[in-house]
Design an enzyme around this catalytic site. Structure first.
Site, short mmCIF file in Angstrom:
data_model
loop_
_atom_site.label_atom_id
_atom_site.label_comp_id
_atom_site.label_asym_id
_atom_site.label_seq_id
_atom_site.Cartn_x
_atom_site.Cartn_y
_atom_site.Cartn_z
N HIS A 159 93.16 -4.03 40.39
CA HIS A 159 92.61 -3.38 41.61
C HIS A 159 93.62 -2.55 42.32
CE1 HIS A 159 88.62 -5.10 41.99
NE2 HIS A 159 89.12 -6.19 41.10
N ASP A 367 97.39 3.31 47.43
CA ASP A 367 96.48 2.42 47.36
C ASP A 367 95.64 2.89 46.14
OD1 ASP A 367 94.59 0.80 48.51
OD2 ASP A 367 94.30 1.94 50.40
P1 ADQ Z 1 92.13 -3.68 49.71
O1 ADQ Z 1 93.70 -3.23 49.92
O2 ADQ Z 1 91.70 -4.73 50.84
O3 ADQ Z 1 91.64 -3.66 48.48
P2 ADQ Z 1 89.92 -1.44 50.51
O4 ADQ Z 1 89.53 -0.72 49.27
O5 ADQ Z 1 90.05 -0.42 51.59
O6 ADQ Z 1 91.39 -2.27 50.45
O7 ADQ Z 1 88.97 -2.37 50.80
C1 ADQ Z 1 89.03 -3.11 51.93
C2 ADQ Z 1 87.34 -3.52 52.39
O8 ADQ Z 1 87.63 -4.54 53.41
C3 ADQ Z 1 86.54 -2.61 52.68
O9 ADQ Z 1 85.21 -2.69 52.30
C4 ADQ Z 1 86.68 -2.42 54.30
O10 ADQ Z 1 85.74 -2.21 54.68
C5 ADQ Z 1 86.97 -3.70 54.52
N1 ADQ Z 1 87.96 -3.99 55.49
C6 ADQ Z 1 89.08 -3.34 55.61
N2 ADQ Z 1 89.68 -3.65 56.88
C7 ADQ Z 1 88.87 -4.18 57.66
C8 ADQ Z 1 88.80 -4.52 58.90
N3 ADQ Z 1 89.85 -4.60 59.90
N4 ADQ Z 1 87.45 -5.13 59.39
C9 ADQ Z 1 86.58 -5.09 58.69
N5 ADQ Z 1 86.54 -4.78 57.30
C10 ADQ Z 1 87.71 -4.20 56.89
C11 ADQ Z 1 92.13 -3.53 47.10
C12 ADQ Z 1 93.20 -2.36 46.91
C13 ADQ Z 1 92.40 -1.12 46.94
C14 ADQ Z 1 91.05 -1.17 46.18
C15 ADQ Z 1 90.22 -2.66 46.26
C16 ADQ Z 1 88.89 -2.70 45.60
O11 ADQ Z 1 94.13 -2.36 47.52
O12 ADQ Z 1 92.98 -0.32 46.63
O13 ADQ Z 1 90.21 0.04 46.56
O14 ADQ Z 1 90.92 -3.53 46.13
O15 ADQ Z 1 89.11 -2.66 44.20
#
Ligand code: ADQ
Length: 467
Positions: A159, A367
């Protein structure tokens, strides 16, 4: 279809609403195939716990899905999870060699827990299962399973990003990790850039032979490695957007900021997300474009994450100082330029917040994909959409070309992009949004999991045919 067995460090109950993440992605397939989901329970037990107890998974059912979990001892948690996973692999894979703590006890813990996971999972497996392992915590899991005699098809999805070969080569155990990957049948990566890094790495470090169809031959095995960009659950998110909580959040926020322009950032508080640089860019924008003072307001939500790792505590302090200094310099009695919330906000409110914001700021330094960018696009009103400012160093940037792409290290250029987003005429916003939306809807999370699982099964059929 064969039974799907998912393995990830943490698991979530697929039946619970708003579970988000992998639960939403894998839930339906696990349910249809009467699948199994295996991982850490989230519980930490005493180091003196009997080894036999750690190797026996606790089972419970959620609909048609069996959830199987094991506990971790305190020292396993500290070395495998906080240590090797989050203080070595996470920083190195996000190009931050400077933050990596190469300690041999971390690597030992990582190996030990992966072996324990394999031992606990093995008795639960059936001959025709398809096993799908997720993320950097579990790279050597397939190798451990193979050592125990496991012959099933095993796929792995990373991921997070895969960095260029010379960065990977700095990992003390890189040769072992690379060999471990070849125990899988399929390796899924987030982007074409990551897939190219993998190809470069296996060719230089393992003299792999390149075969057709994204396949590589090395260590006596053939591994298929290609990009499968992850998406969001469009249907689920649209339903959330139409529900009361999101609509109410949108109404209240839009009313409250009727005379101002809102920008939003939603992230886990992580050094990879480029939060200090984002605030610096916003600060510079206010400096150079006074027209936005007393108007442009950034709501930054940062959810607490891995706070017991030192680098995370530091970034939190840095961020608080920056917010304080911007608000101190530009704030008025009735306006603060930055509203910073150090918490997770309910997933049900997110679509409303995104929709109320003229600009979505997604500016990580690195990311794997970044799902917030896709959620922001999906939440916009097509007749009057906001503008996505997106770092070119996210996996999402390969797909979301019509966003305003920025280099987050270039504070001045990012400030200009934010200014441009705030001023962008309606026609341009609509045109860009249409293209972005098409992509987000087409390549959703169901597309992602279908592609991955179909490719994994295809490999199996081909190799059986070849024998
Ligand atoms: P993350 O690094 O956690 O995931 P991201 O892809 O942005 O990053 O996913 C985060 C999820 O959590 C989103 O659905 C978002 O809405 C939610 N989220 C984030 N911050 C939040 C907050 N403060 N309050 C509520 N909800 C929040 C890892 C990898 C990414 C990859 C994903 C999926 O680092 O690059 O996209 O896995 O593979």
């Amino acid at each position: 279809m064969a039974r799907v067995v998912a393995v990830s460090n943490r698991l979530a109950d697929p039946r619970k609403t708003a579970a988000g993440g992998l639960a939403v992605a894998l839930g339906p397939t696990l349910n249809e195939t009467g699948g199994l989901w295996f991982g850490w329970s989230g519980r930490i037990v005493d180091d003196r716990t009997e080894p036999a107890q750690l190797l026996k998974a606790q089972l419970r059912n959620s609909g048609n899905v069996t959830l199987a979990t094991v506990d971790l001892t305190q020292s396993d948690h500290d070395t495998y999870y906080l240590g090797y996973s989050n203080s070595v692999l996470w920083p190195v894979f996000h190009y931050r060699l400077d933050l990596a703590e190469f300690r041999s006890d971390y690597l030992d813990g990582y190996r030990r827990v992966n072996r324990q996971f394999a031992q606990a999972l093995l008795p639960l497996l059936r001959d025709d299962d398809v096993i799908w392992v997720h993320d950097y915590h579990l790279i050597p899991l397939a190798a451990e399973l193979r050592t125990l005699g496991c012959k099933q098809r095993i796929g792995f999805f990373l991921h997070i990003p895969l960095p260029p070969p010379l960065i990977l080569a700095a990992l003390p155990a890189h040769d072992w990790l690379l060999r471990s990957l070849f125990a899988y049948d399929l390796l899924g990566l987030q982007s074409e850039a990551d897939a190219a890094h993998f190809a470069g790495f296996v060719m230089s470090e393992a003299r792999a032979h390149v075969l057709p169809d994204h396949r590589f031959h090395a260590f006596g095995r053939v591994l298929r490695a290609q990009a499968f960009p992850i998406g969001i659950d469009v249907q689920e998110f649209r339903a959330l957007a139409a529900a009361d909580e999101a609509v109410e959040t949108w109404r209240n926020t839009s009313e409250q900021y009727a005379k101002r322009q809102l920008l939003v950032g939603v992230d886990r508080l992580d050094y990879s997300k480029g939060l200090p640089q984002r605030l610096q860019a916003f600060n510079e924008m206010l400096h150079r474009y006074p027209v936005h003072r007393n108007s442009a307001t950034l709501i930054q939500i940062a959810s607490p994450s891995r706070s017991s790792v030192e680098a995370y505590a530091q970034i939190r302090t840095q961020l608080e100082l920056l917010c304080g200094s911007i608000n101190g310099e530009f704030g008025e009695l009735d306006w603060m330029p930055v509203r910073y919330l150090y918490r997770t906000i309910s997933r049900r409110r997110l679509p409303g917040l995104y929709r109320a914001s003229r600009v979505g700021l997604v500016t990580p330094l690195r990311d794997g994909m970044n799902l917030v960018a896709k959620e922001y696009v999906l939440s916009q009103e097509p007749e009057n959409p906001g503008v996505l400012v997106l770092s070119r160093f996210t996996g999402a940037a390969e797909q979301l070309r019509e966003a305003l792409l920025v280099n987050p290290y270039d504070i001045s250029a990012t400030a200009d992009a934010i200014e441009r987003a705030l001023h962008m005429p309606l026609a341009e916003r609509v045109e860009r949004h249409q293209a972005l939306l098409k992509n987000v809807v087409r390549y959703d999370v169901q597309w992602w999991q279908r592609q991955f699982l179909a490719t994994l099964q295809e490999r199996a059929e081909e190799s059986h045919a070849a024998v």
